[in-house]
Structures are given as structure tokens and as C-alpha cells.
Design a protein around this motif. Structure first.
Motif, PDB file in Angstrom:
ATOM      1  N   ALA A   1    -110.548 -36.697  -5.933  1.00 32.91           N
ATOM      2  CA  ALA A   1    -110.842 -37.840  -5.182  1.00 32.91           C
ATOM      3  C   ALA A   1    -112.048 -37.745  -4.221  1.00 32.91           C
ATOM      4  O   ALA A   1    -112.702 -39.013  -4.266  1.00 32.91           O
ATOM      5  N   SER A   2    -112.349 -36.690  -3.733  1.00 34.33           N
ATOM      6  CA  SER A   2    -113.735 -36.749  -2.897  1.00 34.33           C
ATOM      7  C   SER A   2    -115.060 -36.951  -3.939  1.00 34.33           C
ATOM      8  O   SER A   2    -116.084 -37.501  -3.415  1.00 34.33           O
ATOM      9  N   ILE A   3    -114.831 -36.373  -5.175  1.00 33.62           N
ATOM     10  CA  ILE A   3    -116.114 -36.719  -6.336  1.00 33.62           C
ATOM     11  C   ILE A   3    -116.179 -38.041  -6.293  1.00 33.62           C
ATOM     12  O   ILE A   3    -117.254 -38.696  -6.386  1.00 33.62           O
ATOM     13  N   VAL A   4    -115.085 -38.601  -6.634  1.00 31.34           N
ATOM     14  CA  VAL A   4    -115.102 -40.330  -6.913  1.00 31.34           C
ATOM     15  C   VAL A   4    -115.646 -40.948  -5.734  1.00 31.34           C
ATOM     16  O   VAL A   4    -116.505 -41.708  -5.464  1.00 31.34           O
ATOM     17  N   THR A   5    -115.114 -40.424  -4.423  1.00 28.22           N
ATOM     18  CA  THR A   5    -115.658 -41.163  -3.207  1.00 28.22           C
ATOM     19  C   THR A   5    -117.102 -40.869  -2.860  1.00 28.22           C
ATOM     20  O   THR A   5    -117.775 -41.820  -2.370  1.00 28.22           O
ATOM     21  N   PHE A   6    -117.462 -39.814  -3.153  1.00 32.29           N
ATOM     22  CA  PHE A   6    -118.912 -39.332  -2.924  1.00 32.29           C
ATOM     23  C   PHE A   6    -119.801 -40.023  -3.788  1.00 32.29           C
ATOM     24  O   PHE A   6    -121.128 -40.462  -3.378  1.00 32.29           O
ATOM     25  N   SER A   7    -119.365 -40.259  -4.791  1.00 32.12           N
ATOM     26  CA  SER A   7    -120.216 -40.952  -6.139  1.00 32.12           C
ATOM     27  C   SER A   7    -120.495 -42.450  -5.624  1.00 32.12           C
ATOM     28  O   SER A   7    -121.630 -42.984  -5.507  1.00 32.12           O
ATOM     29  N   ILE A   8    -119.299 -43.094  -5.167  1.00 31.19           N
ATOM     30  CA  ILE A   8    -119.429 -44.437  -4.444  1.00 31.19           C
ATOM     31  C   ILE A   8    -120.126 -44.355  -3.284  1.00 31.19           C
ATOM     32  O   ILE A   8    -120.959 -45.242  -2.964  1.00 31.19           O
ATOM     33  N   TYR A   9    -120.014 -43.567  -2.313  1.00 30.86           N
ATOM     34  CA  TYR A   9    -120.530 -43.414  -1.242  1.00 30.86           C
ATOM     35  C   TYR A   9    -122.105 -43.240  -1.497  1.00 30.86           C
ATOM     36  O   TYR A   9    -122.946 -43.827  -0.696  1.00 30.86           O
ATOM     37  N   GLY A  10    -122.435 -42.432  -2.449  1.00 28.73           N
ATOM     38  CA  GLY A  10    -123.898 -42.182  -2.487  1.00 28.73           C
ATOM     39  C   GLY A  10    -124.610 -43.629  -3.092  1.00 28.73           C
ATOM     40  O   GLY A  10    -125.594 -43.820  -2.840  1.00 28.73           O
ATOM     41  N   PHE A  11    -123.890 -44.209  -3.763  1.00 35.64           N
ATOM     42  CA  PHE A  11    -124.370 -45.608  -4.349  1.00 35.64           C
ATOM     43  C   PHE A  11    -124.516 -46.470  -2.956  1.00 35.64           C
ATOM     44  O   PHE A  11    -125.470 -47.180  -2.899  1.00 35.64           O
ATOM     45  N   LYS A  12    -123.405 -46.465  -2.119  1.00 36.69           N
ATOM     46  CA  LYS A  12    -123.683 -47.181  -1.131  1.00 36.69           C
ATOM     47  C   LYS A  12    -124.798 -46.958  -0.042  1.00 36.69           C
ATOM     48  O   LYS A  12    -125.566 -47.648   0.303  1.00 36.69           O
ATOM     49  N   ALA A  13    -125.014 -45.720  -0.011  1.00 33.74           N
ATOM     50  CA  ALA A  13    -125.999 -45.200   0.806  1.00 33.74           C
ATOM     51  C   ALA A  13    -127.384 -45.350   0.208  1.00 33.74           C
ATOM     52  O   ALA A  13    -128.257 -45.678   0.985  1.00 33.74           O
ATOM     53  N   THR A  14    -127.626 -45.087  -1.014  1.00 34.48           N
ATOM     54  CA  THR A  14    -128.814 -45.408  -1.856  1.00 34.48           C
ATOM     55  C   THR A  14    -129.007 -46.902  -1.717  1.00 34.48           C
ATOM     56  O   THR A  14    -130.465 -47.229  -1.609  1.00 34.48           O
ATOM     57  N   PHE A  15    -128.220 -47.588  -1.840  1.00 30.82           N
ATOM     58  CA  PHE A  15    -128.260 -49.260  -1.751  1.00 30.82           C
ATOM     59  C   PHE A  15    -129.000 -49.908  -0.315  1.00 30.82           C
ATOM     60  O   PHE A  15    -129.830 -50.232  -0.311  1.00 30.82           O
ATOM     61  N   ASN A  16    -128.152 -49.086   0.573  1.00 27.78           N
ATOM     62  CA  ASN A  16    -128.721 -49.295   2.118  1.00 27.78           C
ATOM     63  C   ASN A  16    -130.126 -48.747   2.243  1.00 27.78           C
ATOM     64  O   ASN A  16    -131.047 -49.508   2.751  1.00 27.78           O
ATOM     65  N   TYR A  17    -130.346 -47.685   1.723  1.00 26.95           N
ATOM     66  CA  TYR A  17    -131.807 -46.782   1.796  1.00 26.95           C
ATOM     67  C   TYR A  17    -132.764 -47.731   1.175  1.00 26.95           C
ATOM     68  O   TYR A  17    -133.523 -48.149   1.950  1.00 26.95           O
ATOM     69  N   GLU A  18    -132.502 -48.042  -0.193  1.00 32.86           N
ATOM     70  CA  GLU A  18    -133.446 -48.898  -0.687  1.00 32.86           C
ATOM     71  C   GLU A  18    -133.751 -50.270  -0.067  1.00 32.86           C
ATOM     72  O   GLU A  18    -134.818 -50.716  -0.105  1.00 32.86           O
ATOM     73  N   THR A  19    -132.658 -50.949   0.295  1.00 35.70           N
ATOM     74  CA  THR A  19    -132.649 -52.162   1.023  1.00 35.70           C
ATOM     75  C   THR A  19    -133.759 -51.918   2.440  1.00 35.70           C
ATOM     76  O   THR A  19    -134.347 -52.895   2.524  1.00 35.70           O
ATOM     77  N   CYS A  20    -133.350 -51.067   3.095  1.00 40.48           N
ATOM     78  CA  CYS A  20    -134.211 -50.767   4.255  1.00 40.48           C
ATOM     79  C   CYS A  20    -135.728 -50.686   3.759  1.00 40.48           C
ATOM     80  O   CYS A  20    -136.493 -51.267   4.539  1.00 40.48           O
TER      81      CYS A  20
END
Length: 580
Positions: free
Chosen positions: A278-297
């Protein structure tokens, strides 16, 4: 002797706990080391101990420990009290799950955009200061008050969702553990299917590898931090359900010859593997969210520089941003210093390191990632339906820990049928749970979540281990297990039960107490609407009193019941002597 419940086999006993709220825990690479060590020296041995006690004594938590020694009845009572506290607040999570599930059918998702202000000239200021997902959680879902001292009123929409959640629990436990066992197979297996779908989706998201790299990159300096080991041990306790009494309750329905040792190992490994999966699933989605916010910034910084210095479109890119910033700072120092004040510091590492747990992870981080996915309504419905299945599975295991001792009691079961006992439990828990639907309800939820079980579980499991090894007798218990299963207890279990596990629990208990004593004041996170963020505040005196009562009400059951039993025996001896 109990009748063996065919629906309540060994899988039923642990499934609600394997599939519970512990999934919403995000281990980094360095945390996996203490987690796995705690699993070996604490989780597996203590899980086997509780399953063996329940299977041997054939009763719920109160009856099982009373059979070992009348003076230990308080251990079972303490487990029931802790489980009751848990049932009061845990189902609120399911109520929030229903709330989000109902709103998941809207297009667009209500947490994907900020609402307009009263003048309809712009967005709501609180939402702009925070984010649309935080605004929906703190303002629309919780309508949270500025502090725990401002109680506010009951929010009728979350209250209706809570009533619905308890009605569903009641329907599942209507006939006691017989009906619970059937339902748990569904609630335990469906989330695996949803998680597998999310895994495929998560791994295909842009930036998923960033999250996975962050998860598996060890930070060895954290291993020297005692809190990392404390958190690992606490996670083991909650994910396996140690000390709640539910394991003993379910195991009491097993056949005496059931190989509970094998099942303890299998369930522990499945539980840990599921958490990591479940953590692998979570971190893959969390990585997407963090990357999205980073690129938006980054895009906002690029747009700011392009407009401020009249640069050509496409001249500034993410790859040459730092070089362009250095050139502009040297060529136009005064103007760049003005623009610099408006620029945000974009950092992928910072975005990844802001991982949260519990309700924040389940209702803010996931919902923020979901809103940026294609066909977001579908992913939202799948996710919150899975969350409900997890929550319901945990609730069934928890209510079984309360119902089994009640139905085992001849005084209660002779006067009330199972349906009435289950109904009263749900009604009382739902009524008290309305406190968590008030404007200050989330603060009280955090108090129950942080203090209702932590210290209590440590003491309960410590007393259980010492009672089996040194009061009942490890050799006697070993003989019982051999008579039941035909298998000899090997050295690993003896060393863990008699020495390693108790010493570890005592160390954790001492650390908790010292941490609380050294803390100047117990604090909580309050929502500041003007800043759109959480701020730290000290608990007021009445909240500290509730915290003390939560901890003491369960822990004190052990010595008080023992004292009461001692006084009763003394009185009986005195009566016998006077008659003679």
C-alpha cells in the motif's frame, strides 16, 4: 466450551486488522529497518501469544484472563474499555468516507477548485491562502473552529453520515460474530483489488518514480532517533491489533487443534507486506502529486521572469532556470531583487518531505492527487469506496472485541438477545460520537486517536505477556499448546515471550512517560483560517483532564479489578471463618 463458528476461522480473526487504518502510514527507507525488526521481536510473537490464549481459553478477553487468574480480569476489562474508546471515534473516519464518496460523483470534484467569494469577484480568501483540497477538508467537511475551546454546534451533514456508518456496522454485526465473519471476507478482499488497480494507475503517473525513490532511499541518521523505533513499534501494535482483545475474541472460536502458530506468522507477514504494498501505491501517487506541485511552481516562476523582464516565450525553461536567474541577478540587480520577493522557492525534495499520515493523507493528499488525474470522478469513487471497506473491516474487528465478552457474560446474554446487545453498543457509540461532528470535533478526534490507546496498549500487552510466562507459567502454557496442536514450542517463542518482548515494551513505556514528562506542554494543531494553515497551540486545562481520564480509565482497570477481587476474597474468608 464455545461452539466453533465456521465463518469465524483464523482469517476472519485478523482480516479487519490487516486491512485497517494502518494502511495510511507512509514509511521511508530508514523507517523500514526498525519496522521489520519490531515485527520480528514484537509483532509476530505477541500476535501468536494472543491467538494461543484465545484458542486455549475459548472465551473473550475478560473470560480468558479470568481463567488464567481471577486477579487478571482487569486486563480483559481494560481491553474492552480501549476498544470502546476506539469504536466511539473510529467510525467517524467512515462517516467522512461516506461524505467524500457522495461528493465524488460531482463534476468537477468539489475539492478541485476554490469557491468564489461573497462578491463573486474572486476566490474565497481562506481557500486561496490554503488550497482547494485543504479548504474542502477543513471548511466544508469539518467546518473546523479556530481552537478546541470553541466547540460550536453539531454539523448535521457529517452527523447523518455518522448515523449511516453506524447503521451499516449494526447490520454487519446483527447476529454477533457469526454474521461478522461473513462480511469480513468481502471487506478484506475488495480493497486488494482496488489497490492493485491503483498500483497500475499510480506507476503510470508522471513523477511516480520520484515518490518511490524517496520511499526506498534510506536516511540512516534517523535510525539513531528513538522516536523512529517508537513509531515502528506503535505501528506494529495498531496494524496487528495487539491488546484490543479482538484477536483473543476471534481466536476463541477456532477449533482447539487449529495451528495458530502458522496463522500468526502468515497473518503478520501478510499484514506487513500489505502495508509496504500500500505504501508503494501511496508513494507513486504522492510522487505524482509532489512532481505536479513542483512543476507548477516552476512554471509560475518562469512566467514571472518572462513577464517581468520581457523575455521571449520559451527562452526560460526548467532546465536552464537557475542559469537564467543567475544572469538576470547580475545584469539587472535592482529589478531582480524586487522580482525575487515574489518568487517561490521550488523544491521537489521539499514537496516530497511534507508527507503526512492518517486523516491528512487519506483526505487531503490523496484527494489532491486524484483531482489532477484524468477521469478523476472514477478514481475518487474507487478510492473512497476502498477506504470505506477498510474502515468497516476494522470496525467489525473492534466491535467483536467488545461484543464477545458481553455475549459471554451469562448475566447480560440471559437478559438480552445478541441483536439488542449489538444495537445498544452501536446506539451508545453513535450518540457519544456526535461530539466528533461538532466544529471542534476534529480536535477531540485527535485527542482520542493520540491518547486513548497508546500507553494503555503497551501496559495491557506487557501484563498479558508477564501473566502467561510468569503467573500461568510458560511450561504449563507450552504443555497446553502441545496438547491442543500436537506441536512443541520452540526456543524462539520462549525467548521472545519471556525476555525480549517484555523488555522492549518496558523500554517503550518508559520512553513514552519520559517524553510526556519532559514536554513543557501538550500541544495540538489548530486551523487558522486567516493564514490558511495549521498553527500550534497548547491544550487547555479541560482537554488535559480528558487526556488524563482517557489514559487512566483503561490502565486503572487492571489494578482496581485485582484489588476488588482481593477484597472480595478476604471478605469471603472472613465470612467462612465466622460461620465456622
Amino acid at each position: 466450551m464455545k461452539d466453533v463458528c465456521p465463518e469465524g476461522g483464523w482469517i476472519t480473526a485478523e482480516s479487519p486488522l490487516v486491512m485497517g487504518w494502518s494502511w495510511f502510514w507512509m514509511p521511508t527507507g530508514s523507517f523500514l529497518v526498525p519496522y521489520l525488526i519490531m515485527l520480528i521481536v514484537e509483532g509476530i510473537p505477541l500476535l501468536y501469544l494472543e491467538l494461543a490464549v484465545g484458542q486455549r481459553m475459548r472465551q473473550g478477553s475478560i473470560g480468558a484472563w479470568r481463567t488464567i487468574s481471577p486477579y487478571l480480569s482487569g486486563v480483559g476489562v481494560a481491553s474492552v474499555v480501549v476498544s470502546f474508546f476506539l469504536s466511539m471515534y473510529y467510525n467517524v473516519i467512515n462517516a467522512w468516507g461516506f461524505w467524500y464518496l457522495f461528493h465524488s460523483f460531482q463534476d468537477p470534484l468539489p475539492w478541485s477548485v476554490c469557491p468564489l467569494n461573497g462578491n463573486r469577484t474572486g476566490y474565497d480568501e481562506e481557500c486561496e491562502a490554503a488550497s482547494s483540497t485543504q479548504y474542502f477538508w477543513y471548511r466544508k467537511t469539518l467546518n473546523i473552529s479556530p481552537s478546541i475551546q470553541e466547540n460550536g454546534v453539531v454539523q448535521w451533514e457529517p452527523a447523518l453520515c455518522l448515523i449511516l456508518a453506524w447503521l451499516l456496522v449494526y447490520l454487519c454485526i446483527l447476529r454477533g460474530t457469526e454474521s461478522t465473519g461473513k462480511v469480513v471476507y468481502f471487506t478484506a478482499s475488495l480493497p486488494y483489488c482496488v489497490l492493485f488497480i491503483y498500483l497500475i494507475r499510480g506507476l503510470t503517473l508522471h513523477g511516480a518514480t520520484n515518490g518511490l525513490a524517496y520511499m526506498f532511499t534510506p536516511k540512516m541518521e534517523q535510525l539513531a532517533n528513538p522516536k523512529a523505533w517508537i513509531n515502528a513499534a506503535t505501528q506494529i501494535f495498531f496494524s496487528l491489533g495487539l491488546g484490543f482483545g479482538s484477536l483473543i475474541a476471534f481466536a476463541s472460536y477456532n477449533e482447539p487443534s487449529n495451528n495458530c502458530q502458522k496463522h500468526a506468522i502468515i497473518v503478520s507477514l501478510i499484514n506487513s507486506s500489505t502495508s509496504i504494498f500500500a505504501s508503494i501505491v501511496t508513494f507513486s501517487i504522492y510522487g505524482f502529486k509532489a512532481t505536479f506541485n513542483y512543476e507548477t511552481c516552476l512554471n509560475k516562476v518562469i512566467l514571472l521572469l518572462t513577464n517581468s523582464f520581457d523575455l521571449e516565450d520559451g527562452f526560460v525553461t526548467a532546465s536552464n532556470l537557475e542559469q537564467v536567474k543567475g544572469y538576470l541577478a547580475s545584469a539587472y540587480p535592482s529589478k531582480y531583487s524586487e522580482v525575487f520577493l515574489q518568487m517561490k522557492n521550488c523544491s521537489l525534495e521539499s514537496e516530497l518531505s511534507t508527507a503526512v499520515q492518517g486523516t491528512g493523507l487519506a483526505f487531503i493528499v490523496y484527494s489532491e492527487a486524484i483531482k489532477n488525474m484524468e477521469v478523476s470522478q472514477l478514481w475518487s469513487v474507487l478510492y473512497f469506496f476502498m477506504l470505506l471497506m477498510l474502515g468497516m473491516g476494522s470496525m467489525l474487528g473492534n466491535t467483536a472485541a467488545i461484543l464477545t465478552p458481553l455475549t459471554d457474560s451469562k448475566v447480560i446474554s440471559s437478559r438480552l438477545p445478541k441483536e439488542a446487545i449489538s444495537g445498544l453498543l452501536c446506539l451508545v457509540s453513535c450518540a457519544i460520537g456526535m461530539v466528533f461532528t461538532m466544529e471542534s470535533g476534529n480536535y477531540w478526534f485527535d485527542i482520542f486517536n493520540d491518547y486513548a490507546a497508546t500507553l494503555s496498549l503497551l501496559l495491557i500487552v506487557l501484563v498479558e505477556t508477564l501473566a502467561v510466562c510468569y503467573l500461568y507459567g510458560l511450561r504449563r502454557f507450552e504443555s497446553d499448546l502441545k496438547a491442543m496442536t500436537g506441536r512443541t514450542l520452540n526456543w524462539y517463542w520462549k525467548i521472545m515471550w519471556a525476555g525480549v518482548s517484555p523488555l522492549l515494551i518496558i523500554s517503550l513505556f518508559v520512553f513514552y512517560l519520559s517524553d510526556y514528562i519532559l514536554s513543557e506542554a501538550l500541544q495540538y494543531q489548530a486551523w487558522d483560517a486567516s493564514q490558511g494553515q495549521l498553527v500550534t497551540k497548547n491544550y487547555p486545562p479541560h482537554a488535559l483532564a480528558v487526556i488524563g481520564l482517557l489514559v487512566a480509565s483503561s490502565i486503572m482497570c487492571i489494578p482496581l479489578v485485582a484489588l476488588g477481587m482481593f477484597i472480595m476474597r478476604c471478605l469471603r474468608r472472613a465470612d467462612t471463618a465466622s460461620v465456622a
